[in-house]
Design a protein around this motif. Structure first.
Motif, short mmCIF file in Angstrom:
data_model
loop_
_atom_site.label_atom_id
_atom_site.label_comp_id
_atom_site.label_asym_id
_atom_site.label_seq_id
_atom_site.Cartn_x
_atom_site.Cartn_y
_atom_site.Cartn_z
N ASN A 361 0.84 -1.20 0.00
CA ASN A 361 0.00 0.00 0.00
C ASN A 361 0.87 1.26 0.00
O ASN A 361 0.64 2.19 -0.78
CB ASN A 361 -0.92 -0.01 1.23
N ASP A 362 1.89 1.28 0.85
CA ASP A 362 2.83 2.41 0.89
C ASP A 362 3.56 2.56 -0.44
O ASP A 362 3.78 3.67 -0.93
CB ASP A 362 3.86 2.23 2.01
N LYS A 365 1.28 3.82 -3.31
CA LYS A 365 0.84 5.21 -3.10
C LYS A 365 1.81 6.19 -3.74
O LYS A 365 1.44 7.31 -4.07
CB LYS A 365 0.71 5.51 -1.60
#
Length: 426
Positions: A361-362, A365
């Motif tokens: 997810n990081d 992003k």
């Protein structure tokens, strides 16, 4: 730009790189050094990483807006990793009846990752520091590539301290007329990946010097390291850089060229691999079969202890648990390091899966912060492709993970929306 001055962090960074490449293996070091720094022992790197983190706690005059914007880029996943590291550390000690010290000796290198990431994430965000970092890693990568190309052809003498390279040398392993030395490949691939990524984002100059350096790095990965995944990804990214530079003038149809470039590059890699029998039969085929056995075995132990998997048992007491058993070889020849992300899940279990979700997810992003989203996505997918066969957090690669994440953060900084985007080309 202000004249670059060496800082304590720069000196420590240089020292870390020298540890990673073992001072280019130019000199024969005392045997005690191998217990402190080698392909599997990382105590020296852990100590330097800890010092860098402690120094980072000293307040600086860096732009506060830059800190605030980027401090959280990979912070959530990295903090969670620290938490599960302590949980599995203590859980392993209780489950296997080991002292915390013995367990620490089986997993201490994992702490290099958070110490180095939190210690360098702000420092390398500044243009002047990143440029110095670029010079250190590129020069070191080219030097170690050239030295091992020459050593592999028995033109010069080096003193490798990696056990796997010493074994390959003793067994006389050769291919394409080059002796095989795998240990330097992790760092050489990192440098090649870094150069292609920064060139694609127009941070690094694309010139004859760049092409020459990349050819040396990729030649080492193919002839000396003979690491299939590293070679394929490095060559694919290099070809993609060449392609993008060639079509950059056709801005209106750039997206079409990007897609065509990806497809053509992948086809080229497959053609070269097939022609050179890089994935050929014999030992290569046997290796693939054993790897599938390893994955099945290690995943079956991913839920051994509810929240975590195998953990960090001492190999002297749990050899067969860690090494498994191969029906093909009728022996315990499994290695967690050989199965990439599956080995990570086998160690950390459910907690490891949660971390990977947070990490991905990081990571993705960062795409939305960049104006070249397709290219950024290609870079990220190329990096993640290594996770399927090479565990990113094992002892030999642990120091490079913070660098990868910081570089991804630098690449995600949009030129139009972020005033601190690196302006000067490397």
């Amino acid at each position: 730009m202000n004249k670059a001055r060496l800082t304590v962090i720069d000196i420590l960074l240089f020292l870390l790189i020298m540890f990673q490449v073992n001072f280019f293996d130019l000199i024969s070091l005392p045997s005690i050094w191998s217990s402190l720094n080698s392909n599997v022992n990382k105590y020296a790197i852990l100590i330097v990483s800890l010092v860098i983190w402690l120094l980072s706690l000293i307040p600086s005059k860096q732009d506060k807006s830059l800190k605030q914007f980027y401090d959280s880029q990979f912070s959530i996943s990295t903090v969670f990793f620290c938490v599960i590291l302590f949980v599995v550390w203590l859980g392993t000690s209780l489950t296997y009846g080991q002292t915390v010290l013995i367990t620490f000796q089986n997993m201490y290198w994992y702490f290099v990752f958070p110490f180095l990431y939190f210690g360098l994430r702000r420092y390398l965000m500044e243009d002047i520091n990143f440029i110095k970092f670029d010079k250190i890693i590129v020069l070191s990568g080219v030097i170690v590539s050239v030295l091992y190309l020459l050593y592999s052809k028995h033109i010069i003498t080096l003193h490798p301290n990696a056990v796997i390279d010493i074994q390959n040398l003793a067994m006389g392993k050769e291919q394409y007329g080059f002796s095989r030395f795998q240990a330097p490949s992790d760092f050489i691939f990192f440098v090649s990946f870094y150069m292609s990524s920064t060139a694609l984002m127009k941070i690094k100059r694309f010139d004859v010097k760049y092409i020459f350096q990349q050819m040396i790095l990729i030649a080492n990965l193919f002839f000396v390291g003979q690491v299939r995944v590293y070679f394929a990804i490095s060559l694919l990214l290099f070809v993609f850089v060449l392609f993008m530079k060639g079509v950059s003038q056709f801005k209106k149809v750039k997206m079409v060229f990007v897609v065509l470039g990806i497809v053509a590059g992948a086809a080229l890699i497959l053609l070269i691999i097939k022609k050179l029998n890089f994935f050929g039969g014999g030992t290569r085929q046997a290796s693939s079969i054993v790897r599938s056995e390893e994955i099945s075995y290690y995943l079956s132990h991913a839920y051994d202890n509810k929240f975590f998997g195998i953990g960090f048992p001492d190999i002297n007491n749990y050899y067969y648990l860690i090494r498994g058993f191969s029906p093909t070889y009728q022996a315990s020849v499994f290695y967690l390091e050989d199965v990439g992300i599956f080995g990570f899940i086998a160690i950390f279990g459910v907690l490891g899966i949660v971390y990977l979700v947070l990490f991905l997810n990081d990571l993705f992003k960062t795409v939305k912060y960049n104006e070249n989203r397709i290219i950024m996505l290609v870079i990220l997918l190329s990096y993640l492709a290594t996770y399927f066969t090479l565990i990113p957090l094992n002892a030999s690669r642990i120091m490079l993970i913070p660098f990868y994440l910081i570089i991804v953060t630098v690449l995600s900084r949009s030129k139009n929306s972020e005033k601190n985007f690196i302006g000067a080309k490397l």
